[in-house]
Design a protein around this motif. Structure first.
Motif, PDB file in Angstrom:
ATOM      1  N   LEU A  27     -12.905 -26.010   8.711  1.00  0.00           N
ATOM      2  CA  LEU A  27     -14.199 -26.388   8.845  1.00  0.00           C
ATOM      3  C   LEU A  27     -15.062 -25.972   7.729  1.00  0.00           C
ATOM      4  O   LEU A  27     -14.967 -24.677   7.300  1.00  0.00           O
ATOM      5  N   LEU A  28     -15.863 -26.671   7.130  1.00  0.00           N
ATOM      6  CA  LEU A  28     -16.791 -26.178   6.351  1.00  0.00           C
ATOM      7  C   LEU A  28     -18.071 -25.877   6.928  1.00  0.00           C
ATOM      8  O   LEU A  28     -18.862 -26.925   7.491  1.00  0.00           O
ATOM      9  N   HIS A  29     -18.397 -24.659   6.633  1.00  0.00           N
ATOM     10  CA  HIS A  29     -19.725 -24.325   7.357  1.00  0.00           C
ATOM     11  C   HIS A  29     -20.872 -24.242   6.388  1.00  0.00           C
ATOM     12  O   HIS A  29     -21.946 -24.814   6.674  1.00  0.00           O
ATOM     13  N   ALA A  30     -20.609 -24.161   5.128  1.00  0.00           N
ATOM     14  CA  ALA A  30     -21.747 -24.378   3.987  1.00  0.00           C
ATOM     15  C   ALA A  30     -21.140 -24.772   2.855  1.00  0.00           C
ATOM     16  O   ALA A  30     -20.087 -24.371   2.432  1.00  0.00           O
ATOM     17  N   ARG A  31     -22.014 -25.157   1.942  1.00  0.00           N
ATOM     18  CA  ARG A  31     -21.471 -25.843   0.504  1.00  0.00           C
ATOM     19  C   ARG A  31     -22.738 -25.576  -0.543  1.00  0.00           C
ATOM     20  O   ARG A  31     -24.141 -25.677  -0.273  1.00  0.00           O
ATOM     21  N   ASP A  32     -22.268 -25.336  -1.723  1.00  0.00           N
ATOM     22  CA  ASP A  32     -23.413 -25.308  -2.917  1.00  0.00           C
ATOM     23  C   ASP A  32     -22.536 -26.087  -3.957  1.00  0.00           C
ATOM     24  O   ASP A  32     -21.965 -25.226  -4.948  1.00  0.00           O
ATOM     25  N   ASP A  33     -22.840 -27.186  -3.957  1.00  0.00           N
ATOM     26  CA  ASP A  33     -22.081 -28.136  -4.804  1.00  0.00           C
ATOM     27  C   ASP A  33     -22.391 -27.812  -6.336  1.00  0.00           C
ATOM     28  O   ASP A  33     -21.413 -27.590  -7.009  1.00  0.00           O
TER      29      ASP A  33
END
Length: 108
Positions: A28-34
């Protein structure tokens, strides 16, 4: 679990895939900073089907995971349609990857 990486073709769209799967069959991806190639992923326990002797059970689990991962790709992602297919092997109908063809060519 934080994950920080660098830009390479294999991870540019990985957060998009993880978001599309939503933890169903994948972490599961909780947060991202591309821009920083940083992600906050669910912590998972290490487990494997390698020790399971019942091959029918292994196939059933693998089938369920594949079914969960079979979702439409998010809009805007590149499609593999423009990529060329591997050359078929003569007389077998099987195909070989470009990498396996390269090691068979003589060096120059």
């Amino acid at each position: 679990m934080p994950k920080v990486s660098f830009r390479y073709p294999g991870n540019v769209h990985a957060p998009d895939a993880l978001a599309a799967w939503g933890g169903r069959g994948a972490v599961l991806l909780h947060a991202r900073d591309d821009p920083r190639f940083a992600r906050l992923l669910e912590r998972i326990r290490a487990s494997t089907l390698a020790a399971v002797e019942d091959t029918g059970r292994v196939a059933a689990v693998a089938g369920r995971v594949c079914h969960r991962l079979a979702v439409p790709a998010p809009p805007g992602l590149p499609r593999p349609a423009g990529q060329s297919a591997p050359d078929p092997l003569p007389h077998t109908g099987r195909s070989r990857s470009p990498a396996s063809a390269a090691w068979r060519r003589p060096a120059r």
